[in-house]
Enzyme design. Structure first.
Site, PDB file in Angstrom:
ATOM      1  N   CYS A 137      38.292 133.910  23.743  1.00 31.56           N
ATOM      2  CA  CYS A 137      38.623 133.542  22.332  1.00 31.56           C
ATOM      3  C   CYS A 137      37.033 132.552  21.377  1.00 31.56           C
ATOM      4  CB  CYS A 137      39.819 132.547  22.533  1.00 31.56           C
ATOM      5  SG  CYS A 137      40.429 132.302  20.551  1.00 31.56           S
ATOM      6  N   CYS A 140      37.754 129.541  18.938  1.00 32.09           N
ATOM      7  CA  CYS A 140      38.378 128.482  19.990  1.00 32.09           C
ATOM      8  C   CYS A 140      36.979 127.912  20.291  1.00 32.09           C
ATOM      9  CB  CYS A 140      39.127 129.226  20.563  1.00 32.09           C
ATOM     10  SG  CYS A 140      40.890 129.882  21.256  1.00 32.09           S
ATOM     11  N   ASP A 141      36.428 128.574  21.436  1.00 32.07           N
ATOM     12  CA  ASP A 141      34.503 128.166  21.307  1.00 32.07           C
ATOM     13  C   ASP A 141      33.408 128.658  20.761  1.00 32.07           C
ATOM     14  OD1 ASP A 141      36.656 127.372  23.428  1.00 32.07           O
ATOM     15  OD2 ASP A 141      36.660 129.233  24.940  1.00 32.07           O
TER      16      ASP A 141
END
Ligand code: NDP
Length: 313
Positions: A137, A140-141
């Site tokens: 992701c 997300c990261d």
């Protein structure tokens, strides 16, 4: 047999948000957590994009808080995996679920929040370094790799979108495409090709992710020439698609070709009366914790209105 008003299958942001709303509406929801209590966010480290956490929060802690919030209003959270369902096709009909292959439970409404799982390549080095630089992701990261060099595997719309997202944060993005063409839409390909710090390598696959504790590099193989090469990177993003967790609903709930549950219009209604779907199990496009939570809220409201329309609540 136990009969409940509202059965929620799955314990990610969608399931717990549905539970918060359903409990406050006095539907006395029961959540079955599934095999990964807390869902995909429990495999994430820092969550910086969920509103209300100005300093960020780690994924597992956030899911514990969501669970506690649902429990505060009377949700019963049970560790268990729904292995079979028999969903009624009649308005007001009773649905049946089997938990862990043994316990049967009846429900007036069912909210399906079983999520989706990211696909991985399956290489041992990739699995070992998940959480140590391998992520599925970018949204997300990606931020953790600010100013660094990363690589992304995949050639669909997700990979193209995530590559351009990462290119805004990272100094260089190497994109590995296994065929000689990308599957992504022409518009997305155009964006990728016009981003100077994305290098697309066609006919290229991951041979091994390098590094012991954290990702330090990537060994790649050209599948036409068998030439092997290495690049230094600190992050590897896998964007080769997701698999919705819908196997137990096949033949009962309408799904698209990829197995995602189809919902009616803007609602969370499925083709079975009293059965609703929320979160990633019905959303292959946004897939964010906050959008999942939003549809969890909708599913609980839809369930409450459904029971109200039957005069049952
Ligand atoms: P897709 O299934 O569309 O694409 C998966 C990609 O991963 C393909 O290019 C595939 O390669 C590649 N792949 C699969 N397995 C491997 C492997 N083992 N090694 C290397 N590469 C592999 O998934 P997406 O997540 O990209 O998209 C899912 C759906 O969501 C699509 O319908 C998409 O259009 C949609 N979407 C739309 C967006 C938008 O409109 N903004 C944004 C994101 C997604 P190959 O092509 O060779 O099969």
């Amino acid at each position: 047999m136990e009969r409940i008003k509202c059965l929620i299958i799955g314990s990610g942001p969608a399931g717990y948000t549905a539970a918060i709303y359903a409990a406050r509406a006095d539907l006395k929801p029961v959540v079955y957590t599934g095999m990964e209590p807390g869902g995909q966010l429990t495999t994430t480290t820092e969550v910086d994009n969920f509103p209300g956490y100005p300093k960020g929060v780690d994924g597992p802690s956030m899911m514990v808080e969501l669970q506690q919030q649902a429990e505060r209003f009377g949700t019963e959270v049970r560790i268990g995996h729904v292995t079979e369902v028999n969903l009624s096709n009649e308005a007001g009909g009773i649905h049946t679920a089997v938990v862990d292959g043994a316990t049967k439970i009846e429900a007036e409404t069912v909210i399906i929040s079983t999520g989706a799982s990211a696909k991985y390549l399956g290489l041992p080095s990739e699995q070992r370094l998940r959480g140590g630089g391998v992520s599925a992701c970018a949204v997300c990261d990606g931020f953790f790799y600010k100013g660094q060099e990363v690589a992304i595997v995949g050639a669909g719309d997700t990979a193209a979108e995530e590559a351009t997202y990462l290119a805004n944060i990272c100094t260089k993005v190497t994109m590995l495409v296994r065929r000689d063409v990308m599957r992504a839409s022409k518009a997305m390909q155009h964006r990728v090709n016009n981003t100077p710090n994305i290098e697309v390598l066609y006919n290229t696959e991951v041979d091994e992710v390098l590094g012991e504790q954290v990702v330090e590099g990537l060994r790649m193989k050209n599948n036409q020439t068998n030439a092997v090469s290495e690049i230094p990177i600190t992050g590897l993003f896998i964007a080769i698609g997701h698999q919705p967790n819908t196997a137990i609903f096949k033949g009962q709930i309408d799904m698209d070709d990829a197995g995602y549950i189809v919902t009616e219009g803007k609602s969370t209604k499925t083709n079975r009366p009293g059965v609703f779907a929320s979160g990633d199990v019905q959303d292959k496009e946004y897939r964010q914790a906050v959008t999942a939570a939003g549809t969890g809220c909708m599913a609980a409201l839809d369930a409450e209105r459904y029971l109200g329309s039957l005069g049952a609540h």
